[in-house]
Design a protein around this motif. Structure first.
Motif, PDB file in Angstrom:
ATOM      1  N   GLY A 233      48.008  43.198  34.776  1.00 24.51           N
ATOM      2  CA  GLY A 233      47.383  44.452  34.373  1.00 24.51           C
ATOM      3  C   GLY A 233      47.833  45.003  33.035  1.00 24.51           C
ATOM      4  N   ALA A 234      48.259  44.123  32.124  1.00 25.35           N
ATOM      5  CA  ALA A 234      48.541  44.603  30.769  1.00 25.35           C
ATOM      6  C   ALA A 234      47.221  45.045  30.142  1.00 25.35           C
ATOM      7  CB  ALA A 234      49.174  43.494  29.936  1.00 25.35           C
ATOM      8  N   SER A 235      47.259  46.104  29.375  1.00 27.23           N
ATOM      9  CA  SER A 235      46.013  46.594  28.780  1.00 27.23           C
ATOM     10  C   SER A 235      45.554  45.607  27.713  1.00 27.23           C
ATOM     11  CB  SER A 235      46.221  47.970  28.169  1.00 27.23           C
ATOM     12  OG  SER A 235      47.087  47.867  27.067  1.00 27.23           O
TER      13      SER A 235
ATOM     14  N   PHE B 181      47.309  45.999  24.484  1.00 30.40           N
ATOM     15  CA  PHE B 181      48.646  45.402  24.438  1.00 30.40           C
ATOM     16  C   PHE B 181      48.575  43.900  24.196  1.00 30.40           C
ATOM     17  CE2 PHE B 181      52.553  43.644  25.994  1.00 30.40           C
ATOM     18  CZ  PHE B 181      53.497  44.588  25.623  1.00 30.40           C
TER      19      PHE B 181
ATOM     20  N   VAL C 259      55.057  43.940  29.656  1.00 28.27           N
ATOM     21  CA  VAL C 259      53.699  44.013  29.124  1.00 28.27           C
ATOM     22  C   VAL C 259      52.960  45.257  29.615  1.00 28.27           C
ATOM     23  CG1 VAL C 259      53.538  41.529  28.853  1.00 28.27           C
ATOM     24  CG2 VAL C 259      52.688  42.589  30.940  1.00 28.27           C
ATOM     25  N   LEU C 260      53.568  45.994  30.509  1.00 27.22           N
ATOM     26  CA  LEU C 260      52.998  47.288  30.879  1.00 27.22           C
ATOM     27  C   LEU C 260      53.676  48.396  30.088  1.00 27.22           C
ATOM     28  CD1 LEU C 260      52.576  47.022  34.759  1.00 27.22           C
ATOM     29  CD2 LEU C 260      51.074  46.259  32.928  1.00 27.22           C
TER      30      LEU C 260
ATOM     31  N   VAL D 114      39.936  47.843  34.267  1.00 25.73           N
ATOM     32  CA  VAL D 114      40.368  46.692  35.052  1.00 25.73           C
ATOM     33  C   VAL D 114      41.893  46.557  35.115  1.00 25.73           C
ATOM     34  CG1 VAL D 114      40.320  44.169  35.190  1.00 25.73           C
ATOM     35  CG2 VAL D 114      38.206  45.440  34.772  1.00 25.73           C
ATOM     36  N   PRO D 115      42.593  46.655  33.976  1.00 25.49           N
ATOM     37  CA  PRO D 115      44.056  46.513  34.040  1.00 25.49           C
ATOM     38  C   PRO D 115      44.705  47.507  34.997  1.00 25.49           C
ATOM     39  CG  PRO D 115      43.318  46.427  31.768  1.00 25.49           C
ATOM     40  CD  PRO D 115      42.124  46.795  32.586  1.00 25.49           C
ATOM     41  N   LEU D 116      44.193  48.731  35.054  1.00 27.86           N
ATOM     42  CA  LEU D 116      44.787  49.745  35.928  1.00 27.86           C
ATOM     43  C   LEU D 116      44.680  49.330  37.391  1.00 27.86           C
ATOM     44  CD1 LEU D 116      43.515  52.920  34.073  1.00 27.86           C
ATOM     45  CD2 LEU D 116      45.753  51.806  33.945  1.00 27.86           C
TER      46      LEU D 116
ATOM     47  N   ARG E 127      44.424  46.222  38.446  1.00 29.21           N
ATOM     48  CA  ARG E 127      45.267  45.032  38.652  1.00 29.21           C
ATOM     49  C   ARG E 127      46.732  45.405  38.886  1.00 29.21           C
ATOM     50  NH1 ARG E 127      42.666  40.680  34.950  1.00 29.21           N
ATOM     51  NH2 ARG E 127      40.747  40.387  36.137  1.00 29.21           N
ATOM     52  N   ARG E 128      47.147  46.541  38.347  1.00 30.23           N
ATOM     53  CA  ARG E 128      48.545  46.932  38.533  1.00 30.23           C
ATOM     54  C   ARG E 128      48.839  47.250  39.996  1.00 30.23           C
ATOM     55  NH1 ARG E 128      49.404  50.369  32.868  1.00 30.23           N
ATOM     56  NH2 ARG E 128      48.415  48.727  31.656  1.00 30.23           N
TER      57      ARG E 128
END
Ligand SMILES: Nc1ncnc2c1ncn2[C@@H]1O[C@H](COP(=O)(O)OP(=O)(O)OP(=O)(O)O)[C@@H](O)[C@H]1O
Ligand SMILES: [Mg+2]
Lengths: 228, 294
Positions: free
Chosen positions: B209-211, B214, A106-107, A74-76, A78-79
């Motif tokens: 989109g922070a993992s 993290f 935060v990335l 999911v985070p990927l 969202r980026r």
């Protein structure tokens, strides 16, 4: 770029927010989502950045099927998507610069990259001179610009905005719309839910009208606005 | 990149700890208490085990004979006993020797006369075993030998000691578990409070989109710092306390066989350290998990 196939969303409490939605948005398009309160605009937008998951149907973003996404992927996704809200969701104890930089920190991006990207993006939204201010020291319009900057700083392919002008006066709202138009012209796909029909009228973009969870009108292919 | 992220994460963790300083301190305190209990329990059990073992090895079997044996018969019997499996030594105390010993302890020299010339003592063999666990088996075998009237060994005492340590072990485990549970709850509470006060930040992190890793790191570090601090205080208390106790016992109660093995003590303290860190990590992961569902 964005494809919804026969999508329905029924919330756990039984609220039928979206019913059999088919929608396709191409790369570089600017699309307004309009409709009465409770129509399902926000729900549709939440499906796009996978805050919610469709009950039925397929949601495909940039060739990735969100229905088959594993939680850690999911985070990927969202980026690739920048999101802007009506309430600005800025961190009050961080400066403008820090708020925008935060999205990159935060990335795990390095200091130099963070600094460069933040400055470039603040310039784009016209706030480079206010980067040391705190959100409470900014006007509503300026705060929303910070949010746009934060949504853009990681260079997403899609920018999603849920009533970004909802809390702004006319002048500030127009400023934000100008900014979104500029971003769109630079190649970013923009999807915006709004109640501000005069803005929709003025912008002359594609309009998708949602009522009671269904798409009732779509101006795709038409040159001008639909009757509002 | 790694450095900037690490700095950010550590800073977040420290800020969280500071923001809810009382809750943080309470968490540290419960960790300290559970670990002091854990360390003390392990050391105490090790020592009771050592005491039990020492006393076991000193266990003797006393064999009393029935009738008047001649010298030859006695030495035959002694040889028979010495040949038995697991027997380390056999010492004979004859009836006459028993009278002398008794007179000596009583400070009289006319016991036999007082009793009208009848010696009430039987002949006696005192046997030690090569291993305490063999004592009972040997005793039973000797009981079956003809002419043996009574066999006595530490029946009961040893069982009582072993029962006591078993019982103690369970009490120890229960108390340590209860306190560990309490510290897990308190660490979770203090981390949850921090998660809540950073809800907006977390929301934004997820949005851009922070993992998950993290987002979790600062809370994990926070939990680890609480666990580690609690553990260090507990280690100090138990380490100093135990060395003081050792000193005291060695100088004043020297007959008690204490566990003074350096490596063992270090291992116990290490166990406390690791348990503390594990508590912190488990508590933080549990409390953050609910907030990071997709
Ligand atoms: N989290 C939720 N749980 C249950 N029902 C929900 C939830 N979110 C929205 N709904 C319901 O789904 C329907 C659509 O809501 P949604 O927020 O998408 O409407 P909207 O078009 O954005 O309205 P508005 O213009 O007022 O923002 C409504 O009936 C609403 O009550
Ligand atoms: Mg809405």
């Amino acid at each position: 770029m964005i494809k919804l196939k026969n999508v329905s969303k029924i919330y756990p409490n039984g609220a039928r927010a979206l019913l059999n939605i088919d929608l396709e948005i191409d790369k570089g398009e600017f699309v307004f989502l309009v409709g009465p309160s409770g129509a399902g605009k926000s729900t549709l937008i939440k499906l796009l950045y996978r805050e919610e998951i469709a009950t039925r149907g397929q949601v495909i973003i940039d060739n990735i099927n969100l229905m088959r996404l594993k939680p850690r992927e999911v985070p990927l996704v969202r980026r690739n998507i920048g999101v802007v809200f009506q309430d600005f969701k800025l961190l009050p104890n961080k400066t403008v610069f820090e708020n925008v930089a935060f999205a990159q920190q935060v990335l795990g991006k390095n200091k130099k990259t963070v600094k460069e990207n933040t400055l470039r993006t603040l310039e784009l939204v016209g706030l480079d001179r206010k980067m040391a201010s705190f959100p409470s020291q900014l006007s509503g319009g300026e705060q929303q610009r910070v949010c746009v900057a934060r949504a853009l700083v990681n260079r997403p392919k899609i920018l999603i905005a849920d009533e970004p002008t909802g809390n702004l006066d006319m002048e500030n709202a127009l400023g934000i719309m100008e900014l979104l138009d500029q971003i769109n012209k630079m190649g970013t796909t923009v999807v915006m839910a709004t109640h501000a029909l005069h803005i929709v009228d003025m912008m002359k973009k594609r309009v998708v009208r949602v009522e009671a969870g269904r798409i009732v009108e779509d101006s795709k292919g038409e040159a001008s606005t639909i009757g509002i | 990149m790694a450095f900037d992220s690490a700095r950010y994460i550590l800073l977040q963790a420290l800020q969280s700890l500071k923001r809810n300083i009382w809750l943080s301190l309470a968490s540290v305190l419960t960790v300290t208490i559970s670990l002091i209990l854990l360390g003390s329990a392990v050391l105490f059990l090790a020592n009771t085990a050592q005491v039990a073992k020492t006393f076991e090895s000193q266990l003797e079997i006393a064999v009393f004979l029935e009738k008047d044996y001649s010298r030859e018969q006695l030495s035959d019997l002694q040889k028979q006993l010495e040949r038995m499996e697991g027997v380390a030594s056999v010492v004979l105390t004859t009836r006459e020797q028993a009278v002398w010993q008794f007179e000596e302890t009583m400070g009289s020299d006319s016991l036999l006369e007082d009793l009208g010339g009848i010696n009430p003592f039987p002949d006696k063999f005192t046997i030690t075993a090569t291993d305490a666990t063999l004592v009972e088996g040997i005793a039973n075998k000797i009981m079956a030998i003809e002419g043996v009237s009574k066999v006595r060994y530490g029946q009961g005492i040893l069982e009582k000691l072993i029962n006591f340590t078993h019982w103690l072990r369970w009490v120890g485990i229960t108390v340590v578990a209860a306190f560990s549970f309490a510290s897990l709850l308190l660490i979770s509470l203090s981390i949850k409070t921090n998660v809540n006060s950073r809800a907006k930040e977390i929301q934004i992190m997820r949005l851009v989109g922070a993992s998950n890793a993290f987002i979790r790191w600062p809370f994990l570090i926070e939990g680890l710092i609480i666990g580690l601090t609690g553990a260090l205080v507990a280690i100090l208390v138990v380490g100093l306390g135990y060395s003081w106790l050792l000193q005291y016992i060695v100088t004043t109660l020297a007959f008690i066989p204490v566990v003074a093995n350096q490596q063992f003590i270090i291992n116990v303290l290490l166990l406390m350290l690791l348990s503390g860190m594990a508590m912190g990590a488990v508590a933080s992961l549990l409390s953050v998990r609910a907030y990071l569902k997709f």
